[in-house]
Design a protein around this motif. Sequence first.
Motif, short mmCIF file in Angstrom:
data_model
loop_
_atom_site.label_atom_id
_atom_site.label_comp_id
_atom_site.label_asym_id
_atom_site.label_seq_id
_atom_site.Cartn_x
_atom_site.Cartn_y
_atom_site.Cartn_z
N ILE A 469 22.67 -49.14 -15.50
CA ILE A 469 22.77 -50.53 -15.07
C ILE A 469 21.79 -50.88 -13.95
O ILE A 469 21.51 -52.04 -13.71
CB ILE A 469 24.21 -50.87 -14.62
CG1 ILE A 469 24.67 -49.91 -13.50
CG2 ILE A 469 25.16 -50.82 -15.79
CD1 ILE A 469 26.00 -50.29 -12.90
N LEU A 470 21.26 -49.86 -13.25
CA LEU A 470 20.35 -50.13 -12.13
C LEU A 470 19.09 -49.28 -12.18
O LEU A 470 18.41 -49.14 -11.17
CB LEU A 470 21.07 -49.89 -10.80
CG LEU A 470 22.14 -50.91 -10.40
CD1 LEU A 470 22.89 -50.44 -9.15
CD2 LEU A 470 21.52 -52.28 -10.15
N ALA A 471 18.80 -48.69 -13.35
CA ALA A 471 17.60 -47.86 -13.51
C ALA A 471 17.63 -46.68 -12.55
O ALA A 471 18.62 -45.98 -12.45
CB ALA A 471 16.34 -48.71 -13.35
N TRP A 472 16.52 -46.48 -11.80
CA TRP A 472 16.44 -45.32 -10.92
C TRP A 472 17.48 -45.39 -9.80
O TRP A 472 17.70 -46.44 -9.23
CB TRP A 472 15.05 -45.23 -10.29
CG TRP A 472 13.93 -45.26 -11.26
CD1 TRP A 472 13.00 -46.25 -11.42
CD2 TRP A 472 13.60 -44.26 -12.24
NE1 TRP A 472 12.14 -45.94 -12.42
CE2 TRP A 472 12.47 -44.72 -12.95
CE3 TRP A 472 14.16 -43.02 -12.57
CZ2 TRP A 472 11.88 -43.98 -13.97
CZ3 TRP A 472 13.58 -42.29 -13.61
CH2 TRP A 472 12.46 -42.77 -14.28
N LYS A 473 18.05 -44.25 -9.49
CA LYS A 473 19.01 -44.21 -8.40
C LYS A 473 18.25 -44.16 -7.07
O LYS A 473 17.36 -43.32 -6.88
CB LYS A 473 19.93 -42.98 -8.52
CG LYS A 473 21.00 -42.93 -7.44
CD LYS A 473 21.78 -41.63 -7.49
CE LYS A 473 22.70 -41.59 -8.68
NZ LYS A 473 23.56 -40.37 -8.64
N ALA A 474 18.60 -45.05 -6.17
CA ALA A 474 17.98 -45.05 -4.84
C ALA A 474 18.25 -43.73 -4.14
O ALA A 474 19.31 -43.12 -4.33
CB ALA A 474 18.51 -46.21 -4.02
N PHE A 475 17.28 -43.28 -3.35
CA PHE A 475 17.37 -42.05 -2.58
C PHE A 475 17.38 -40.81 -3.46
O PHE A 475 17.71 -39.72 -3.01
CB PHE A 475 18.60 -42.06 -1.65
CG PHE A 475 18.63 -43.23 -0.72
CD1 PHE A 475 17.89 -43.22 0.46
CD2 PHE A 475 19.37 -44.35 -1.02
CE1 PHE A 475 17.88 -44.32 1.31
CE2 PHE A 475 19.38 -45.45 -0.18
CZ PHE A 475 18.64 -45.43 0.99
N SER A 476 16.98 -40.97 -4.72
CA SER A 476 16.78 -39.82 -5.60
C SER A 476 15.31 -39.43 -5.55
O SER A 476 14.50 -40.04 -4.84
CB SER A 476 17.19 -40.17 -7.04
OG SER A 476 16.25 -41.08 -7.60
N ASP A 477 14.94 -38.41 -6.34
CA ASP A 477 13.54 -37.98 -6.38
C ASP A 477 12.62 -39.06 -6.93
O ASP A 477 11.40 -39.00 -6.73
CB ASP A 477 13.41 -36.71 -7.24
CG ASP A 477 14.07 -35.50 -6.61
OD1 ASP A 477 14.27 -35.52 -5.38
OD2 ASP A 477 14.39 -34.55 -7.34
N ALA A 478 13.20 -40.05 -7.63
CA ALA A 478 12.38 -41.11 -8.21
C ALA A 478 11.97 -42.15 -7.17
O ALA A 478 11.03 -42.92 -7.40
CB ALA A 478 13.12 -41.80 -9.35
N ASP A 479 12.65 -42.20 -6.05
CA ASP A 479 12.44 -43.27 -5.07
C ASP A 479 11.00 -43.33 -4.58
O ASP A 479 10.33 -44.37 -4.66
CB ASP A 479 13.40 -43.07 -3.89
CG ASP A 479 13.71 -44.38 -3.19
OD1 ASP A 479 12.87 -45.29 -3.23
OD2 ASP A 479 14.79 -44.49 -2.60
N ASP A 480 10.48 -42.21 -4.08
CA ASP A 480 9.12 -42.20 -3.55
C ASP A 480 8.08 -42.42 -4.64
O ASP A 480 7.05 -43.07 -4.41
CB ASP A 480 8.85 -40.88 -2.83
CG ASP A 480 9.58 -40.78 -1.50
OD1 ASP A 480 10.00 -41.82 -0.98
OD2 ASP A 480 9.74 -39.64 -1.01
N VAL A 481 8.34 -41.87 -5.83
CA VAL A 481 7.38 -42.02 -6.92
C VAL A 481 7.27 -43.49 -7.32
O VAL A 481 6.17 -44.02 -7.51
CB VAL A 481 7.79 -41.16 -8.13
CG1 VAL A 481 6.75 -41.27 -9.24
CG2 VAL A 481 7.97 -39.70 -7.72
N ALA A 482 8.41 -44.16 -7.46
CA ALA A 482 8.40 -45.58 -7.81
C ALA A 482 7.75 -46.41 -6.71
O ALA A 482 7.04 -47.39 -6.99
CB ALA A 482 9.82 -46.06 -8.09
N ALA A 483 7.99 -46.06 -5.45
CA ALA A 483 7.39 -46.80 -4.34
C ALA A 483 5.86 -46.72 -4.40
O ALA A 483 5.17 -47.70 -4.11
CB ALA A 483 7.90 -46.25 -3.01
#
Length: 566
Positions: A469-483
């Motif tokens: 429902i919210l795609a990538w989970k905040a504060f996960s390993d995806a956070d910095d990559v997406a940023a």
Amino acid sequence: MATDTTTRKQTVDDWGSRERTPGTPPRVIVIGAGVAGLSTGCYAQMSGARTRIFEKHVLPGGCCTAWSRDGYLFDYCIEWLIGTAPGNDAHQVWRELGALDGKTVTNFELFNKVEDENGRSVTFYNDPDRLEAHLLTLSPADAPLIRAFTRDLRRFIAIELYPFLTAPALRTVRERAATLRTVLPAFRLFWRTAATPMHVFADRFQDPLLRRAFRNIFFQDPEGFPLLPYLFNMAAAHHLNAGFPQGGSLGLSRSIENRYLGLGGEVTYRARTEKILIENDRAIGVELRNGQRYFAEHIVSACDGRTTVHGLLDGRYTSPRIDKLYNDLIERPGTLFPAVVSAFVGLRGDFDPGEAHSTTHLLTDEDGRRLPGALQNSLVVQARSRYSDGFAPPGRSVLHCTYFSDYAYWKGLRTRSRREYRGRKHEVADFVRTFLEHRHPGINDRIDLVDIASPATTHRYTGNHNGSILAWKAFSDADDVAARLVGRDRMRLPGLSGFSMAGQWVGMGGLIRAASTGRFAVQYLCRELGLEFRAWESEGAEPWHPGMLGELPQLDRWSAREDTGS
């Protein structure tokens, strides 16, 4: 208000031509009429482009939606909306998009209530003084931890930081300096609360209820979240900046759609994009499922990220960063925000839960096993009729019961056996009825209907990978990559010009983030197209009423209800 096919024709209809009509503004095609796609369209129109949005469904909003059944409106998305109070950048974005035009906002004194199996409960008030007094009454032995949490909440209340106006790579020295003036004095607070996982903090409580309850401030335990987002959102709610807008989720989407159409934009519904057309490593148009082709000077994909990269573009334009996101992290446990099962209950008469509009009920292991596909032993019950008018017929009310669930479980059922799939949904409905009757004796006799939406519903309706429902989970390993995808790559893919991405799959989850990615994408593409980025607030002031939702789908094959029902 139209709800299918093309909603508005522009003066010059040259979308079928590869060449732009001389003397006309540049054309921009947007894939997806979710909040990010509509935002992209609005800002591109304000900045002088001509835009057209193609959406596979018959409604705007993506996950920010609702559907109707027997006079009830089942609001699917918003639980709180950052930016409902004036005086901050998040609110400015919503005002520019017309999202709050003519609407009242409902604010609550508490964020959530958590109740255990024995009826003992804790209420998370937004006021730190009231919260502290309540928690100390429950567990005097935990006074040091309680006071530490409320002390941090007071500090967050004194900070307002909503960086949603300017794309990271385009921020001026003045804008960066203003951010630093806010961040530096609170740097240690941000660093400490971002580095402290909530489950580590919660496990320090002596009281067993507080150990479990703190994890569920956000209704259910997102697992892996640090303290920071809890404090930030509770502080926003304290400022009345995390309220619920009249009209709910679909009302928000309709208002942005109206703003977009009023700016001269065009939406085509029932129009699934099959591929993005490429020539000499430049995006030049799109091809729909029906074979029709449309051309533009720039394409923005505001739909599911993996579908965009590996479907619409056949995986031709990637990089180590894109591969990390869409080949590795997307399948790594704990990286995507969980999917949910929703059980909407139509009820004759009122539902009075006391002061709590939302309650997380902690379940026994036995009850947890009875909930098909459940990931946690908890069930959230929200009195949605207290959020806004128009969700139920006169003299009736709506409850929304949810729990985190496993997408693979429901997808496997739906693929293997529709009968078994429907049977599991009946089990959810039966559990909800029994549970509510146990908590509120006599309520079962007043239930009109129970309507179930599974994670498979979310995937079918929106295309979101694994029904998240919210795609990538905040504060996960995806956070910095997406940023880095937003800041360094400017929402582009390597080797492909004339193309951008927007939405929660590049800007992380949350509606204000989705809306801001549309703003950012247009700021970046204005540089490419030689346009001046412009934005101004909507002047719409007509009082909102439920009729503004327009005609909602019921039983046709495009309806969300195809995959629901008790």
